[in-house]
Design a protein around this motif. Structure first.
Motif, PDB file in Angstrom:
ATOM      1  N   VAL A 177      31.702  37.344  21.779  1.00  0.00           N
ATOM      2  CA  VAL A 177      31.830  38.745  21.393  1.00  0.00           C
ATOM      3  C   VAL A 177      31.607  39.590  22.637  1.00  0.00           C
ATOM      4  CG1 VAL A 177      30.910  40.615  19.978  1.00  0.00           C
ATOM      5  CG2 VAL A 177      31.027  38.288  19.051  1.00  0.00           C
ATOM      6  N   LEU A 178      32.563  40.462  22.951  1.00  0.00           N
ATOM      7  CA  LEU A 178      32.512  41.213  24.206  1.00  0.00           C
ATOM      8  C   LEU A 178      32.034  42.648  23.997  1.00  0.00           C
ATOM      9  CD1 LEU A 178      35.876  40.068  25.826  1.00  0.00           C
ATOM     10  CD2 LEU A 178      33.566  39.252  26.356  1.00  0.00           C
ATOM     11  N   LEU A 179      31.184  43.090  24.922  1.00  0.00           N
ATOM     12  CA  LEU A 179      30.818  44.498  25.037  1.00  0.00           C
ATOM     13  C   LEU A 179      31.794  45.169  25.989  1.00  0.00           C
ATOM     14  CD1 LEU A 179      26.988  43.971  25.459  1.00  0.00           C
ATOM     15  CD2 LEU A 179      28.056  45.150  23.538  1.00  0.00           C
ATOM     16  N   ALA A 180      32.151  46.401  25.708  1.00  0.00           N
ATOM     17  CA  ALA A 180      33.089  47.121  26.567  1.00  0.00           C
ATOM     18  C   ALA A 180      32.458  47.421  27.915  1.00  0.00           C
ATOM     19  CB  ALA A 180      33.523  48.413  25.889  1.00  0.00           C
ATOM     20  N   GLY A 181      33.291  47.545  28.937  1.00  0.00           N
ATOM     21  CA  GLY A 181      32.818  47.887  30.268  1.00  0.00           C
ATOM     22  C   GLY A 181      33.834  47.529  31.323  1.00  0.00           C
ATOM     23  N   SER A 182      33.593  47.983  32.556  1.00  0.00           N
ATOM     24  CA  SER A 182      34.567  47.771  33.632  1.00  0.00           C
ATOM     25  C   SER A 182      34.718  46.303  33.989  1.00  0.00           C
ATOM     26  CB  SER A 182      34.158  48.590  34.863  1.00  0.00           C
ATOM     27  OG  SER A 182      32.811  48.313  35.235  1.00  0.00           O
ATOM     28  N   ALA A 183      33.628  45.517  33.925  1.00  0.00           N
ATOM     29  CA  ALA A 183      33.747  44.079  34.193  1.00  0.00           C
ATOM     30  C   ALA A 183      34.511  43.394  33.063  1.00  0.00           C
ATOM     31  CB  ALA A 183      32.365  43.451  34.357  1.00  0.00           C
ATOM     32  N   THR A 184      34.275  43.837  31.830  1.00  0.00           N
ATOM     33  CA  THR A 184      34.976  43.248  30.688  1.00  0.00           C
ATOM     34  C   THR A 184      36.479  43.421  30.824  1.00  0.00           C
ATOM     35  OG1 THR A 184      33.054  43.758  29.325  1.00  0.00           O
ATOM     36  CG2 THR A 184      35.093  43.220  28.178  1.00  0.00           C
ATOM     37  N   GLU A 185      36.899  44.550  31.355  1.00  0.00           N
ATOM     38  CA  GLU A 185      38.332  44.782  31.542  1.00  0.00           C
ATOM     39  C   GLU A 185      38.937  43.726  32.465  1.00  0.00           C
ATOM     40  OE1 GLU A 185      38.715  48.782  32.901  1.00  0.00           O
ATOM     41  OE2 GLU A 185      37.731  49.633  31.124  1.00  0.00           O
ATOM     42  N   ARG A 186      38.204  43.358  33.504  1.00  0.00           N
ATOM     43  CA  ARG A 186      38.686  42.290  34.398  1.00  0.00           C
ATOM     44  C   ARG A 186      38.610  40.934  33.712  1.00  0.00           C
ATOM     45  NH1 ARG A 186      36.647  40.488  39.068  1.00  0.00           N
ATOM     46  NH2 ARG A 186      34.572  41.420  38.910  1.00  0.00           N
ATOM     47  N   LEU A 187      37.577  40.747  32.881  1.00  0.00           N
ATOM     48  CA  LEU A 187      37.366  39.457  32.232  1.00  0.00           C
ATOM     49  C   LEU A 187      38.470  39.131  31.228  1.00  0.00           C
ATOM     50  CD1 LEU A 187      35.440  37.020  31.750  1.00  0.00           C
ATOM     51  CD2 LEU A 187      34.258  38.450  30.044  1.00  0.00           C
ATOM     52  N   LEU A 188      39.017  40.149  30.582  1.00  0.00           N
ATOM     53  CA  LEU A 188      40.019  39.913  29.543  1.00  0.00           C
ATOM     54  C   LEU A 188      41.204  39.093  30.059  1.00  0.00           C
ATOM     55  CD1 LEU A 188      40.105  43.402  27.767  1.00  0.00           C
ATOM     56  CD2 LEU A 188      38.986  41.305  26.998  1.00  0.00           C
ATOM     57  N   ALA A 189      41.682  39.455  31.237  1.00  0.00           N
ATOM     58  CA  ALA A 189      42.831  38.728  31.795  1.00  0.00           C
ATOM     59  C   ALA A 189      42.485  37.262  32.043  1.00  0.00           C
ATOM     60  CB  ALA A 189      43.276  39.402  33.090  1.00  0.00           C
ATOM     61  N   LEU A 190      41.262  37.020  32.495  1.00  0.00           N
ATOM     62  CA  LEU A 190      40.819  35.650  32.768  1.00  0.00           C
ATOM     63  C   LEU A 190      40.718  34.851  31.474  1.00  0.00           C
ATOM     64  CD1 LEU A 190      40.047  34.100  35.332  1.00  0.00           C
ATOM     65  CD2 LEU A 190      37.670  34.775  34.937  1.00  0.00           C
ATOM     66  N   LEU A 191      40.205  35.454  30.421  1.00  0.00           N
ATOM     67  CA  LEU A 191      40.086  34.775  29.136  1.00  0.00           C
ATOM     68  C   LEU A 191      41.454  34.468  28.545  1.00  0.00           C
ATOM     69  CD1 LEU A 191      37.189  36.887  27.566  1.00  0.00           C
ATOM     70  CD2 LEU A 191      37.020  34.553  28.460  1.00  0.00           C
ATOM     71  N   GLU A 192      42.360  35.417  28.665  1.00  0.00           N
ATOM     72  CA  GLU A 192      43.708  35.201  28.132  1.00  0.00           C
ATOM     73  C   GLU A 192      44.433  34.102  28.914  1.00  0.00           C
ATOM     74  OE1 GLU A 192      45.276  39.126  28.359  1.00  0.00           O
ATOM     75  OE2 GLU A 192      44.209  39.836  26.559  1.00  0.00           O
ATOM     76  N   GLU A 193      44.221  34.111  30.227  1.00  0.00           N
ATOM     77  CA  GLU A 193      44.842  33.073  31.064  1.00  0.00           C
ATOM     78  C   GLU A 193      44.339  31.688  30.686  1.00  0.00           C
ATOM     79  OE1 GLU A 193      44.131  31.695  35.620  1.00  0.00           O
ATOM     80  OE2 GLU A 193      44.562  33.826  35.339  1.00  0.00           O
ATOM     81  N   ARG A 194      43.042  31.581  30.347  1.00  0.00           N
ATOM     82  CA  ARG A 194      42.435  30.287  30.005  1.00  0.00           C
ATOM     83  C   ARG A 194      42.483  30.006  28.508  1.00  0.00           C
ATOM     84  NH1 ARG A 194      37.296  29.370  34.041  1.00  0.00           N
ATOM     85  NH2 ARG A 194      38.286  30.161  35.947  1.00  0.00           N
ATOM     86  N   LYS A 195      43.121  30.912  27.752  1.00  0.00           N
ATOM     87  CA  LYS A 195      43.259  30.751  26.305  1.00  0.00           C
ATOM     88  C   LYS A 195      41.903  30.611  25.614  1.00  0.00           C
ATOM     89  CE  LYS A 195      47.947  28.827  26.421  1.00  0.00           C
ATOM     90  NZ  LYS A 195      48.206  29.294  27.802  1.00  0.00           N
TER      91      LYS A 195
END
Length: 503
Positions: free
Chosen positions: A405-423
């Motif tokens: 479960v993710l909290l919003a924030g500037s690091a989370t915005e970068r993390l989303l792409a990494l999570l999607e890439e790794r499925k």
């Protein structure tokens, strides 16, 4: 505001009496407040200046002595150029232009060391041993463990520093020989060097040298580990490590240096200490601790926490604590607030507060300490760090039957792409901790795969963000306290709950 300041040494005239002293950065962690109270107690003419508003600083302002002058919402040049001394808060950048206008600069740590080691009524000072602890992660847990183990044998032991307790707040409580344990951040250590550099360029000083040129000189120095951190502040990892190494460079005589087993950093620290004659270096891992010193089943969980306990036991042993006392203390040491802190349990659901995990590697270590069905609350603001370990933590939580479960924030915005890439599946980002916690409760209450409907839910709700807290929270402790409040409400609503959260 209070009527009476903390008198530092009422039986003697202080070298700070009548001096104009500006405290730059009142803050919310106690350092600025303790410095202001100490200085007022010394008879100094104290000004506190902070860019935050009176509303933001209200809890701290209420505790200031009435005679302290406050300048809030701005900094004024005359409060720096016209001062005899400026006390710098660790959060203030060393490049702040107004610091350059100060005739002299010191810190609350420097003020403490100078007073603690000063002669009294013509008699030599008799301070106890100083244990100074730094590292990227684990320094608070290690400091807490060292203080707990020493206290079993030396009840006057006090703990302070970056753990949000300024040592100035307990200065008057220390007796001869009482040990002091200081957790020190890279900012605090680097500020000691900054004082030397700044004050050496202004030779016409009338204040005591101990205040202007602080000497840490611990009996035991500990570096837990080095990981990338604060890269939004430091221009490079090397600059960050150099601040950490200030602890090593302050060691002398018969001091002991303990470092966690972490090549190549432990190898580098050995080379750094090569120029410090008489200092002993020991590289510590749980396996290197003498048999019988640590319990086989301590309360702490996670390999990283057990490594911290090994460092603490080694320090206590060096300072003369009997092995059986160390073992007994280590067996009951449950950790410190905000670091894998067990808040309670409702049925089969446990709640863990690890808000101090402000870098991705710390969140990964926390997730591995709870390898079962874990709902991991992570994400936040950016510190310029590699987020791959945080993505790994999320993947491991999901693989164990839990969720991310993710909290919003500037690091989370970068993390989303990494999570999607790794499925890696995730929920959120949530705009508030309350929403994230509610979602985590819903997820953990869903029966685990392979378990029938109606079966008691089980698992762990783990707050281990792996990111900074700015934006949504005042700081990581505010984040942890809000989580604690949410857990308390959940436990109160669950009749079968075991309430272990502090009241």
């Amino acid at each position: 505001m209070t009527d009476r300041p903390d008198r530092a040494a009422p039986e003697e005239e202080s070298p700070l009496e009548g001096r104009r002293v500006t405290v730059m950065g009142l803050g919310l962690h106690g350092g600025g407040l303790a410095a202001a109270r100490y200085l007022a107690g010394c008879g100094a003419r104290v000004t506190v200046t902070d860019l935050r508003s009176p509303r933001e600083l209200a809890p701290t302002l209420e505790q200031l002595p009435r005679e302290v002058r406050c300048v809030l919402g701005e900094h004024r040049e005359e409060d720096f150029a016209g001062a005899d001394l400026v006390v710098k808060n660790p959060a203030v950048p060393r490049t702040a232009p107004l610091l350059g206008r100060a005739p002299a600069v010191t810190t609350d740590i420097a003020l403490f060391l100078a007073h603690w080691r000063a002669p009294r009524r013509g008699e030599p000072a008799r301070p106890g041993p100083l244990v100074a602890i730094t590292g990227t992660k684990g320094k608070s847990s290690t400091a807490g463990a060292v203080a707990a183990l020493l206290s079993q044998h030396l009840p006057g032991t006090r703990l302070g520093g970056n753990i949000t307790i300024s040592p100035l707040s307990f200065l008057n409580d220390l007796g001869p020989g009482d040990p002091v344990v200081l957790e020190l951040s890279s900012f605090q250590l680097g500020d000691l060097r900054f004082c030397h550099r700044h004050n050496s360029q202004r030779p016409h000083q009338t204040l005591p040298r101990e205040i202007l040129f602080p000497d840490l000189a611990p009996s035991v120095g500990i570096i837990t580990n080095i990981l990338p951190d604060h890269q939004d502040y430091y221009p490079s990892l090397e600059e960050y490590v150099l601040d950490k190494e200030e602890l090593l460079l302050s060691l002398r005589g018969e001091a002991l240096c303990l470092v966690g087993h972490q090549p190549p950093w432990s190898d580098r620290f050995r080379r750094t200490l090569g120029s410090r004659p008489g200092v002993t270096l020991e590289v510590i891992a749980r396996e290197t601790v003498p048999p019988g010193l640590l319990p086989e089943q301590p309360l702490l969980r996670g390999d990283h926490m057990l490594g911290n306990l090994a460092l603490a036991a080694s320090a206590a042993r060096y300072l003369g604590v009997p092995p059986e006392v160390i073992r007994a203390g280590a067996e009951t040491f449950a950790g410190v607030p905000h670091r894998l802190e067990h808040l309670g349990q409702a049925g089969g659901i446990s709640f863990i507060n690890d808000t101090a995990a402000t870098i991705p590697e710390a969140a990964r270590a926390a997730a591995r300490a709870y390898p079962g069905r874990t709902i991991l609350l992570a994400g936040g603001s950016d510190k310029g760090l590699d987020l791959a370990p945080l993505a790994e933590a999320g993947a491991e939580a999901v693989a164990g039957g839990g969720a991310l479960v993710l909290l919003a924030g500037s690091a989370t915005e970068r993390l989303l792409a990494l999570l999607e890439e790794r499925k890696v599946p995730f929920h959120g980002p949530c705009p508030s901790l309350k929403e994230a916690f509610s979602l985590a409760l819903d997820l953990v209450r869903v029966p685990a795969r392979g378990r029938p409907q109606g079966h008691e839910p089980s698992g762990t709700v783990l707050l281990s963000p792996g990111c900074a807290s700015f934006g949504m929270f005042r700081n990581e402790f505010d984040r942890g306290n809000q989580f604690r409040d949410l857990v308390r409400e959940a436990l109160a609503a669950a009749p079968e709950a075991r309430r272990e959260a502090p009241s």
